[in-house]
Enzyme design. Structure first.
Site, mmCIF file in Angstrom:
data_model
loop_
_atom_site.group_PDB
_atom_site.id
_atom_site.type_symbol
_atom_site.label_atom_id
_atom_site.label_comp_id
_atom_site.label_asym_id
_atom_site.label_seq_id
_atom_site.Cartn_x
_atom_site.Cartn_y
_atom_site.Cartn_z
ATOM 1 N N HIS A 83 50.411 62.117 55.766
ATOM 2 C CA HIS A 83 51.435 61.245 56.400
ATOM 3 C C HIS A 83 50.956 60.701 57.744
ATOM 4 C CE1 HIS A 83 54.436 63.859 53.538
ATOM 5 N NE2 HIS A 83 53.586 62.952 53.054
ATOM 6 N N HIS A 241 56.728 56.585 48.566
ATOM 7 C CA HIS A 241 55.938 57.562 49.096
ATOM 8 C C HIS A 241 54.643 57.804 48.550
ATOM 9 C CE1 HIS A 241 55.521 61.243 51.504
ATOM 10 N NE2 HIS A 241 54.868 61.713 50.279
ATOM 11 N N ASP A 245 51.229 57.881 50.774
ATOM 12 C CA ASP A 245 50.264 58.795 50.568
ATOM 13 C C ASP A 245 48.904 58.134 50.379
ATOM 14 O OD1 ASP A 245 51.728 61.018 50.648
ATOM 15 O OD2 ASP A 245 51.817 61.420 48.589
ATOM 16 N N HIS A 268 46.833 62.674 45.242
ATOM 17 C CA HIS A 268 45.738 62.927 46.037
ATOM 18 C C HIS A 268 44.368 63.043 45.547
ATOM 19 C CE1 HIS A 268 48.710 63.372 49.284
ATOM 20 N NE2 HIS A 268 49.353 64.260 48.467
#
Length: 314
Positions: A83, A241, A245, A268
């Site tokens: 973030h 969001h 990321d 991720h």
């Protein structure tokens, strides 16, 4: 592209908060850094009074389960960097030293917005050195079951095309496409918060995750809907969001990207894996300088091209 020179902060700024996974309080100071420094973390508070400097680069990534971790947990690591990295990349900030006295970047409200607010307190300084970009020359793609992530050539901008598909009506299928710029990041992406399912909480706790999670920093999804009293910040906050990321994770390329990133049901691990694929061969990318384009004021990407091995990208 408008940004032809590197940037840093005008002054240092301090943030204090709790790690979403560790539950530990941490103090973090964002320091200005000289041109060509890049983003690096100075991990303090280690046993024996030692400090460790960790470059925010894909080569330093050691874990991608639920968050992105750089450094070695035994000798000093920093978790949940995505973030903060997204805020820096989204605002086009090239050079910062992040001093942090704990193992995890504070979660704050679960988005990039508090980091932007802190940066706005001190301002951004333009440095007298040409900005460099990492230009994608060839398509690269990674898959994991039905999920995939890929980087494609794009000479003019960094475009993100992110799609998610969750088997719950609360989220369902969502897609968001943006050409990244500071104004777009502030308006469209920065306030999107991390999210999680209440059914997973006990499992996460037993695994040592989400110890600092709360309705103050996470969108909590129950069986019948959102549990946060204030609701969502965007109707499609979940995909935004995921896009946030991706901005943070892909900034670990070490330079701002010129290319198109596409993902379906990514996270991720896939974000990191697509960088590994990009850097797997020097013919996949080149480093280019940004030079002002007189007739429009936009940067002309391609004034200087220098393919290099991945470890040499700064």
């Amino acid at each position: 592209m408008k940004q032809s020179q590197q940037t840093t902060l005008r002054a240092a700024v301090t943030l204090i908060g709790t790690g979403v996974h560790s539950g530990d309080e941490v103090k973090m100071i964002l320091h200005p850094a000289e041109a060509n420094h890049g983003i690096a973390f100075l991990r303090t508070g280690l046993p024996g009074g030692l400090d460790r400097l960790i470059d925010a680069r894909h080569l330093a990534v050691t874990a991608t389960e639920l968050c992105t971790v750089i450094g070695d947990r035994d000798t000093g690591a920093v978790a949940t960097i995505e973030h903060l990295m997204a805020a820096l990349a989204g605002l086009g900030i090239d050079n910062v030293l992040v001093e942090i006295d704990g193992p995890e970047v504070p979660i704050l409200d679960g988005s990039s917005a508090p980091f932007i607010e802190a940066i706005d307190q001190v301002g951004i300084a333009v440095q007298g050195v040409t900005r460099r970009y990492l230009k994608v020359l060839k398509p690269v793609r990674v898959t994991q079951g039905k999920a995939f992530a890929e980087l494609l050539p794009n000479d003019r901008t960094f475009r993100l095309d992110v799609e998610i598909d969750f088997p719950t009506p609360v989220i369902g299928r969502q897609r968001k496409v943006v050409d990244l710029s500071p104004s777009v990041f502030r308006r469209e992406i920065s306030r999107a918060r991390t999210f999680g399912f209440m059914r997973d909480v006990e499992k996460l706790w037993s695994a040592g995750f989400a110890l600092g999670a709360s309705l103050e920093n996470t969108v909590a999804i129950g069986e019948d809907g959102i549990l946060n009293p204030e609701g969502l910040r965007y109707a499609d906050e979940f995909v935004r969001h995921k896009l946030l990321d991706a901005v943070g994770d892909l900034s670990l390329a070490g330079l701002p990207l010129l290319g198109t990133y596409r993902s379906y049901c990514g996270g991720h691990r896939l974000n990191f894996s697509v960088l590994e694929a990009l850097f797997s061969h020097r013919s996949n990318y080149a480093i280019v300088d940004a030079a002002p384009r007189r007739e429009t004021g936009y940067a002309d990407i391609g004034a200087s091209v220098a393919p290099v091995f991945a470890p040499e990208v700064h």
